[in-house]
Structure formats: C-alpha cells, structure tokens
Design an enzyme around this catalytic site. Structure first.
Site, PDB file in Angstrom:
ATOM      1  N   VAL A  12       0.836  -1.206   0.000  1.00  0.00           N
ATOM      2  CA  VAL A  12       0.000   0.000   0.000  1.00  0.00           C
ATOM      3  C   VAL A  12       0.867   1.249   0.000  1.00  0.00           C
ATOM      4  CG1 VAL A  12      -1.743   1.314   1.269  1.00  0.00           C
ATOM      5  CG2 VAL A  12      -1.938  -1.171   1.112  1.00  0.00           C
ATOM      6  N   SER A 109      -8.513  -1.760  10.064  1.00  0.00           N
ATOM      7  CA  SER A 109      -8.966  -2.914   9.284  1.00  0.00           C
ATOM      8  C   SER A 109     -10.399  -3.270   9.639  1.00  0.00           C
ATOM      9  CB  SER A 109      -8.059  -4.125   9.556  1.00  0.00           C
ATOM     10  OG  SER A 109      -8.603  -5.305   8.991  1.00  0.00           O
ATOM     11  N   TYR A 132      -4.687 -10.114  15.143  1.00  0.00           N
ATOM     12  CA  TYR A 132      -4.538  -8.957  14.261  1.00  0.00           C
ATOM     13  C   TYR A 132      -5.689  -7.983  14.478  1.00  0.00           C
ATOM     14  CZ  TYR A 132      -4.711  -6.166  10.004  1.00  0.00           C
ATOM     15  OH  TYR A 132      -4.788  -5.125   9.108  1.00  0.00           O
ATOM     16  N   LYS A 136      -5.532  -4.230  16.193  1.00  0.00           N
ATOM     17  CA  LYS A 136      -5.967  -3.042  15.446  1.00  0.00           C
ATOM     18  C   LYS A 136      -7.036  -2.278  16.228  1.00  0.00           C
ATOM     19  CE  LYS A 136      -3.836  -2.682  11.394  1.00  0.00           C
ATOM     20  NZ  LYS A 136      -3.131  -1.450  10.973  1.00  0.00           N
TER      21      LYS A 136
END
Length: 319
Positions: A12, A109, A132, A136
C-alpha cells in the site's frame, strides 16, 4: 506539506508514494524497518518501536500516515501484534506531539468487526476474532483516548477490507493464482460474499482524506462495490483470462478438518504453511461490509471492481 508515511515500503505504501510523488504540493518521507526498492531516495530506516529515533525522523512533518503493522495470520510470537500495532501507535502519537504534528491518517482494518457479521457500518460494535483484529482495535482505542485531550487534532481512520491489485502477493493473489492455474478447490458452496478493495481506489481515498478531511475525528470503512461471491471471482477470472475453470467443491467440515491437520503439521515442523484452519475459516466466511459513509463523502472511486480485477489479472497473468 511534508507527509511522513510510516511503513511505506510495503504494498500500500509503495502505491501511495507512486500516487503522490508527482504532486508538487507534497514533500514525502518514508520511514520503514525495511528498505524501499522503488523509492530509496525518500526513505529512512526506522521503527515504530524506537520512539526516540521516530521523533527525530518526524521533525518538520505536517501529516503522518501510519501504515506499519503486523498483519499476517501466522505472526510469532503473538505479542508482536500488540508491540507493533498498539505500542507502535502510542510511540507514534508521542513522537508526533513532540514535533507539534496534529494530523494523522491511520489504516486500521475491517478485522475489528470479526467474521460473519451482518454488513457492519462504522457504528457496529467491535468483535475481532484474531490477534490482528484485536490489536488493530486496541490501536483505535488508543487514538480515541488520545483525541479526548487533543481535540484540535485531525484524526482519520480507514478500515479497508482485503486489498488486491497489481504486485500484491497476499491472499487475493493466492486465490486468483489457484483459480487461474485450474488447481482451485472450492470449500463450501462458494456463495459467501467477499468485500474487497482495489489498490488504485484505496490510495485515491487516502489522497482524498489528505486534501478534504483536514479537521475532526472520522472513521471510514473502505469497500469497493459490488461484493463478489467466491463463485463470482471464479466466473470473472475465467471470463477475463478466456478460459473455462473447473472447480471441485468439498464440504466446509472437511475443509476445516484439513486445516486443522495443517495446523498440527506446521506446529511439528515449525514451518509456516499456506493452509491453516484460520485461513479456511476466513475463506468460507461472509466478509461483507458497509461503505456508504466513504462513498457519500464526496469521494469517487476511479476504478470499478471489474476494472480493478481485470488490471490485476492482466498484469499478473499476462492476458
């Protein structure tokens, strides 16, 4: 405007630098623990875990874009998710404050919502199912708490769904590669919808936030519509590549049994394998998310889903 992109050597970040580099209004700096092959001239080696170095590197910055994250399914030790994604956020905010920087764009996310939820929008309660997603969400909570005492700051949070595009070697590439090679095995009935985001639209949305969302605290899901099912992906891949793609369907329970078998094999061999129970579960889950807020913000995606898929397939498979 000087923009410091933390974690810009990845997929990204590289595409974002490519998108912004020709804008005379921007001076860009990439800070990453990995070198940037395409953009070494604007890159410095750094780490969100080294707050003192980060503070020095952010000197003169006007806006921080925080992309750095531990995101793979098989990160070990598990504490690395929280060290990088949560403590890294704290370090970044403190380094920003020491340099009087008051604007940050953070890529979170849709993993914060968990799996098999009913098209959640930004107000939907967080319910992450893996480390994960949990890390986040904890990073977002750090930002929420920070804003209570820093209301003059401009904080934009983007929650993208799975990102695909030319040059990406993530889960979508692996799936399309299996489909294109004819070695694809469908687990389940293939009717589960998969929200996805094309890289060209993601970086365009980040640029939109830089230029048009310059005050306040905002959270945006980012999803390109329509939501394809796994069956749709097989169909469109075959149509774009001009080939008939056979698929073998196996029941979900059998796929999960195989995934658990690979988990045991990975544990015994101490190797990271491409198949696991988590990946089977994610593959078969409905991952559909609401993106009305982003699409009603004034942003217009430059690419359709079909065009993004076509561009990726042509670039990766030469058709």
């Amino acid at each position: 405007m000087k923009i410091s992109i933390i974690g810009g050597s990845g997929f990204v970040g590289t595409k974002l630098i490519e998108r912004l580099q020709d804008e005379s209004a921007y001076e860009l700096l990439n800070i990453d623990k990995a070198p940037s092959t395409p953009y070494p001239q604007i890159s410095q080696i750094g780490n969100v875990l080294d707050k003192d170095l980060l503070s020095k590197q952010l000197s003169g910055t006007d806006l921080v874009i925080l992309l750095a994250a531990e995101h793979r399914d098989d990160v070990s030790p598990i504490s690395a998710y929280y060290d990088v994604n949560v403590q890294g956020m704290r370090n970044t905010l403190e380094a920003m404050e020491s340099n009087h920087i008051t604007r940050i764009i953070f890529t979170s996310s849709v993993a914060v919502y968990g799996l098999d939820k009913d098209n959640p929008d930004e107000s939907f309660p967080a319910d992450p199912f893996n480390h994960y997603g949990k890390s986040k969400w904890e990073a977002e909570q750090v930002l929420q708490e920070w804003y209570k005492s820093h209301e003059d700051w401009n904080i934009n949070i983007v929650r993208p769904t799975v990102i695909f595009g030319e040059g990406n070697r993530g889960n979508v590439f692996n799936l399309l590669n299996q489909i294109a090679s004819g070695k694809f095995m469908m687990i389940g009935n293939g009717k589960n919808q998969k929200s996805m985001s094309y890289i060209g639209n993601i970086v365009a949305f980040l640029k939109f936030l830089i230029e048009d969302r310059t005050s306040g605290y905002q959270v945006f899901n980012y999803v390109d519509k329509p939501d394809f099912t796994t069956n749709d992906l097989v169909y469109h891949t075959g149509e774009i590549l001009g080939k008939s793609i056979p698929t073998t369907h196996i029941p979900y329970w059998l796929g999960m049994m195989g995934g658990y078998g690979f988990d045991v094999l990975a544990f015994i061999s101490r190797k990271k394998l491409s198949i696991s129970s988590v990946r089977v579960k994610k593959f078969c889950a409905v991952t559909k998310y609401d993106s009305k807020k982003a699409m009603n913000s004034g942003f217009i995606p430059p690419f359709s889903m079909e065009e993004g898929l076509r561009r990726m397939l042509k670039a990766e498979f030469g058709k």
